[in-house]
Design an enzyme around this catalytic site. Structure first.
Site, short mmCIF file in Angstrom:
data_model
loop_
_atom_site.label_atom_id
_atom_site.label_comp_id
_atom_site.label_asym_id
_atom_site.label_seq_id
_atom_site.Cartn_x
_atom_site.Cartn_y
_atom_site.Cartn_z
N TRP A 65 69.78 4.32 -20.15
CA TRP A 65 68.99 3.83 -19.00
C TRP A 65 68.80 2.31 -19.03
O TRP A 65 68.29 1.74 -18.07
CB TRP A 65 67.61 4.51 -18.98
CG TRP A 65 67.65 5.98 -18.74
CD1 TRP A 65 68.75 6.77 -18.53
CD2 TRP A 65 66.53 6.88 -18.68
NE1 TRP A 65 68.40 8.08 -18.34
CE2 TRP A 65 67.03 8.17 -18.44
CE3 TRP A 65 65.15 6.70 -18.83
CZ2 TRP A 65 66.20 9.28 -18.32
CZ3 TRP A 65 64.33 7.81 -18.71
CH2 TRP A 65 64.84 9.09 -18.46
N LYS A 66 69.15 1.70 -20.12
CA LYS A 66 69.01 0.23 -20.27
C LYS A 66 67.59 -0.21 -19.90
O LYS A 66 66.64 0.51 -20.18
CB LYS A 66 70.08 -0.48 -19.44
CG LYS A 66 71.48 0.06 -19.75
CD LYS A 66 72.59 -0.78 -19.20
CE LYS A 66 73.92 -0.13 -19.56
NZ LYS A 66 75.08 -0.91 -19.18
N HIS A 116 75.90 -1.75 -28.99
CA HIS A 116 76.25 -1.82 -27.57
C HIS A 116 76.69 -3.25 -27.23
O HIS A 116 76.13 -4.22 -27.73
CB HIS A 116 75.05 -1.41 -26.70
CG HIS A 116 75.44 -1.21 -25.27
ND1 HIS A 116 75.62 -2.27 -24.41
CD2 HIS A 116 75.72 -0.09 -24.56
CE1 HIS A 116 75.99 -1.80 -23.23
NE2 HIS A 116 76.06 -0.48 -23.29
N GLU A 155 83.68 1.79 -25.36
CA GLU A 155 83.23 1.19 -24.11
C GLU A 155 83.93 -0.15 -23.89
O GLU A 155 83.47 -1.18 -24.42
CB GLU A 155 81.72 0.96 -24.15
CG GLU A 155 80.91 2.22 -24.30
CD GLU A 155 79.52 2.07 -23.70
OE1 GLU A 155 79.20 2.83 -22.78
OE2 GLU A 155 78.77 1.18 -24.12
N GLY A 198 79.42 -1.58 -16.21
CA GLY A 198 78.64 -2.08 -15.07
C GLY A 198 79.46 -2.82 -14.03
O GLY A 198 78.91 -3.49 -13.15
N SER A 258 81.43 2.50 -16.43
CA SER A 258 81.53 2.90 -15.02
C SER A 258 81.97 4.35 -14.83
O SER A 258 82.76 4.66 -13.93
CB SER A 258 82.46 1.96 -14.25
OG SER A 258 81.95 0.63 -14.28
N GLY A 263 75.89 4.54 -17.94
CA GLY A 263 74.81 3.62 -17.62
C GLY A 263 74.28 3.89 -16.22
O GLY A 263 73.46 4.78 -16.01
N GLY A 264 74.77 3.12 -15.26
CA GLY A 264 74.27 3.18 -13.88
C GLY A 264 74.10 4.58 -13.32
O GLY A 264 73.05 4.91 -12.76
#
Ligand code: PGA
Length: 257
Positions: A10-11, A95, A167, A173, A212, A233-234
Site C-alpha cells: 500500500w506504500k 524495495h 520488480e 508505478g 504495474s 502496488g497501485g
C-alpha cells in the site's frame, strides 16, 4: 507445489476510513479464492488496526520496512519485536523506492533480511534492474549482485522460507509491465542461480513479479512456470482490482492442481 501469493504494497497511501473499507471488502472477497495466499502491507500507523480487522480471515499482515535491531536508541525506527507484537508475518526488504529515495545500500538490506528472519518473520526481498541497466544488458548481473550480497551475509540456508520479488524498477508505478516472457526469463535466472547450490531450495522458493501488475495482465504473468504470484502496488489499493488479480491467480492454481 508452490502456492500462488498475491501481496499488496500500500506504500504511503490511505486514511483510516479507506483502510477499513479496503480490508472489509478484501476479507469478504478472498473467501472465494482458497488456493492462494493474500498478504497486505499497510503503513505502520495502520498495522494494529488492520491486524484487528483481519481477525478470522485468511489474509496475512506484513510491514513495509524495519530497522535491523530488536530495540534500541534509533529515533523514528520500528524494531522487529514491535512488528512481531503487532502480528506481522512478512516484511518488505530492499524495495527499490527505499534503495533509490532513501539510499539504502545492499549491505544494510542484507542486515534487515537477517533481522526479519531472526525475529521469526518472512522477508520479501525485492530485487530488480533500472531501465538503464536493462538497456546495457546488465539485468542478470545486477540481480545476481543484489542476491549475492544477501547470501554472503546470511548464508544460503536463510533462503529456505523466504519470498523474492522481481520488480524491474522501470515497471514500478509506470504502467509499463515486463512481458510475461521477460518476467519468466528473470525468474528462471533466479531459480537457476539457487538450483546450482540446492535444487530443493530452488524449487520451493516463491518468486513474485512486481511492477504495474493489473487485472488485465495478471493472468498471462501467472501462467509463466516460474512466476508464483505478484507484489502489487497501485492496483492493491482498490479491492475490486486486487481481487481480480487474486482471481487470476486462483484460476491458474486450479488448472495446475
Ligand atoms: P506498482 O508497484 O504495482 O504500482 O507498479 C509495485 C511495487 O512497488 O511493489
Amino acid at each position: 507445489m508452490r502456492k500462488k501469493i498475491i501481496a499488496g504494497n500500500w506504500k504511503m497511501h490511505g486514511n483510516r476510513a479507506e483502510v477499513r473499507t479496503l480490508i472489509t471488502e478484501l476479507k469478504q472477497g478472498v473467501t472465494a479464492f482458497p488456493k492462494i495466499e493474500m498478504i497486505v502491507f499497510p503503513s505502520f500507523v495502520f498495522l494494529a488496526e488492520v491486524q484487528a480487522l483481519l481477525q478470522n480471515s485468511a489474509i496475512f499482515l506484513g510491514a513495509q520496512n524495519i530497522y535491523p535491531a530488536k530495540s534500541g536508541a534509533f529515533t523514528g525506527e520500528i524494531s522487529t519485536e514491535m512488528l512481531v507484537e503487532t502480528g506481522c508475518k512478512y516484511v518488505l526488504v530492499g524495495h527499490s523506492e527505499r534503495r533509490s529515495i532513501l539510499r539504502e545500500p545492499l549491505d544494510f538490506i542484507a542486515k534487515k533480511f537477517k533481522a526479519v528472519l531472526q525475529a521469526g518473520m518472512c522477508p520479501v526481498l525485492c530485487v530488480g534492474e533500472t531501465q538503464e541497466e536493462r538497456e546495457k544488458n546488465m539485468t542478470e548481473k545486477v540481480i545476481d549482485h543484489q542476491l549475492q550480497t544477501v547470501m554472503d551475509f546470511c548464508g544460503l540456508d536463510a533462503f529456505r522460507e523466504v519470498i523474492i520479488a522481481y520488480e524491474p524498477v522501470w515497471a514500478i508505478g509506470t504502467g509499463l509491465t515486463a512481458t510475461p516472457e521477460q518476467a519468466q526469463q528473470v525468474h528462471q535466472f533466479i531459480r537457476t542461480l539457487f538450483a546450482k547450490q540446492d535444487v530443493e531450495l530452488a524449487q520451493n522458493l516463491s518468486l513474485l513479479y512486481g511492477g504495474s501488475v493489473k487485472a488485465d495482465n495478471a493472468a498471462s504473468l501467472f501462467a509463466m512456470p516460474d512466476v508464483d504470484g505478484a507484489l502489487v502496488g497501485g492496483a492493491s489499493l482498490i479491492a475490486k482490482d486486487f481481487l481480480a488479480i487474486a482471481k487470476a491467480a486462483e484460476q491458474v492454481s486450479s488448472v495446475l492442481c
